[in-house]
Design a protein around this motif. Structure first.
Motif, short mmCIF file in Angstrom:
data_model
loop_
_atom_site.label_atom_id
_atom_site.label_comp_id
_atom_site.label_asym_id
_atom_site.label_seq_id
_atom_site.Cartn_x
_atom_site.Cartn_y
_atom_site.Cartn_z
N TRP A 129 -4.70 2.29 -3.44
CA TRP A 129 -5.87 1.41 -3.34
C TRP A 129 -5.65 0.08 -4.03
N SER A 179 -4.19 -1.81 -1.38
CA SER A 179 -5.21 -2.21 -0.40
C SER A 179 -6.03 -3.40 -0.89
N TRP A 231 2.02 -4.13 6.35
CA TRP A 231 1.24 -2.89 6.41
C TRP A 231 0.92 -2.50 7.86
N ILE A 286 0.85 -1.20 0.00
CA ILE A 286 0.00 0.00 0.00
C ILE A 286 0.88 1.25 0.00
#
Ligand code: PHE
Length: 463
Positions: free
Chosen positions: A103, A106, A345, A85
């Motif tokens: 994104w 993500s 993350w 990310i």
């Protein structure tokens, strides 16, 4: 400006340490790529999709889409040196483009979580076959007996959940300890040993008298069997088996020393992975035909064919036990990489230790895994869209999320990142680099989007 940017990327470092050598990285990515996708999934999707033509499309997807995506992921990971990310946000900003590319990262983290929720259930299934094999219950068993052993296992949700729990615990344990310790040794031993045992099985399968039927099922393409949905499944399988499209390889690339050749490493991994899948097909289909089984039987296919083979082999109890241990290992090293983007993350973003992050994400995945664990028993009649909860997760992640992630990743590497950045990482500006760039900018994006739109019926048929 440019040179300060280069200096910057050279100074950039990963929070999580590095692979000790080029070999360690190749082994880790091979460990990620080789797993249930090769030995459990590949044979049964080939069987469900009619054989040869599917295999051909799959091979083409590995070569012209999979390889460029894999190279793009590794080079982006190494350049960003962060979790997927943050890497996409950083590299986007560095090119003066939107940080919204994060994104894509993500979606990858989410895909990893969803995939691992069913992967762990099948990993647990594999573990339970270690004990079944060792107990000698497959010795001289008939196809019908082995089928009923399998149905007995999948029918009991408590047993399935128990082994899923065991598998997830093992996975959390390694991820908590760190990227490299343990993993490297495990893979170094596992891949050659797995290959060796597959060759033993191949010997048996050749002696079954049905080898040529198996061979022609795998390699004689019948294009009447191809629909766009089949092509999408073949493309999804290429992504799944190479571990690409969700940031696992990108996360591993972040720990890669600067000198290592990304092109060489990717080619090695893709070749080894493809070889093991084809070998699995060569072992399994002759056994399917020799025992009058249905190639389209589905997710339980290897759990029937291989026990039959081992049950009729000299030293079968030993070989079967070792084989399922190795397959569990292979699944384990893949599971670790499925968790890595999410864990990296959480560690970076929320300042947690690896152990905390691994337990948090692991528990979430474990709970989500019940959707799949129950799909084979209590909830087997609960169907919507593609089928059971498992069928839906499988379709959504492998056929949709991975190719979608993949197309965005190559578009990013091919169009958003500047030439200097990508040729610097790939260590080349010659013919191979040009080929990579052409595939990444044009062939892979157009190919993936075309298959996608066809499969969901958004592009009209010309004929
Ligand atoms: N490639 C693994 C396998 O074939 C599965 C996997 C997919 C692992 C995506 C990581 C990321 O079993």
């Amino acid at each position: 400006m440019l040179s300060s940017q280069t200096n910057d990327t050279e100074k950039r470092d990963s929070l999580h340490g590095h692979w000790s050598s080029r070999m360690a990285f190749v082994l880790a990515v091979t460990g990620s790529a080789v797993g249930l996708g090769n030995i459990w999934k590949f044979p049964y999707v080939v069987g469900q999709n009619g054989g040869g033509a599917f295999v051909l499309v799959y091979l083409a997807c590995v070569a012209i889409i999979g390889l460029p995506v894999m190279m793009a992921e590794i080079l982006m990971g190494r350049r960003g040196r962060r979790n997927p990310i943050a890497t996409m946000a950083l590299l986007g900003a560095e090119e003066g483009k939107s940080q919204n590319w994060r994104w894509v990262g993500s979606m990858g983290v989410l895909a990893g979580v969803l995939i691992l929720s069913f992967y762990s259930v099948i990993g647990g299934w594999t573990l339970s076959y270690v004990f079944k094999s060792a107990s000698g219950m497959f010795a001289n068993a008939t196809a019908a007996e082995i089928t009923s052993i399998r149905d007995g296992f999948t029918g009991s949700w408590t047993t399935v959940a128990l082994y899923h729990t065991l598998f997830m615990t093992l996975t959390i344990f390694v991820v908590a300890r760190g990227v490299e310790r343990g993993l490297e040794q495990a893979v170094r031993l596992m891949v050659p040993a797995l290959l060796l045992l597959m060759l033993v099985l191949l010997g048996y399968s050749i002696s079954s008298g049905y080898f040529s039927e198996g061979l022609s099922f795998l390699f004689t393409p019948d294009f009447d069997k191809l629909t766009w949905d089949t092509v999408l499944a073949a493309m999804g399988q290429a992504f799944f088996t190479l571990s690409i499209g969700m940031g696992a390889v990108m996360a591993y690339g972040a720990y890669l020393p600067k000198e290592t050749s990304i092109i060489g490493a990717s080619a090695t991994v893709a070749a080894a992975d493809t070889m093991i899948a084809i070998l699995a097909g060569l072992v399994i289909f002759p056994l399917v035909f020799a025992n009058g089984l249905d190639p389209a039987d589905g997710p339980g296919l290897v759990f029937i064919t291989l026990p039959i083979a081992f049950g009729h082999m000299q030293g079968g109890v030993f070989f079967a036990t070792v084989f399922f241990v190795l397959l569990s290992f292979a699944a384990w090293t893949s599971a670790i990489s499925l968790m890595e983007p999410a864990v990296a993350w959480i560690v970076e973003k929320f300042n947690r230790t690896r152990a905390q992050a691994a337990v948090m994400i692991g528990l979430l995945i474990w709970a989500a895994g019940f959707g799949t664990a129950l799909s084979f028993n209590v909830l087997s009649d609960f169907k919507f869209w593609r089928g059971t909860i498992f069928d839906n997760l499988d379709y959504l992640t492998i056929n949709i999320m991975l190719p979608l992630g993949g197309v965005l990743i190559v578009i990013f590497a091919g169009w958003v990142m500047c030439r200097n950045a990508t040729s610097d990482e790939l260590g080349s500006s010659g013919a191979i680099y040009k080929l990579w760039r052409f595939l990444s900018r044009y062939v892979a994006p157009v190919g993936i989007l075309f298959v996608f739109l066809k499969a969901i019926g958004l592009l009209p048929d010309l004929s």
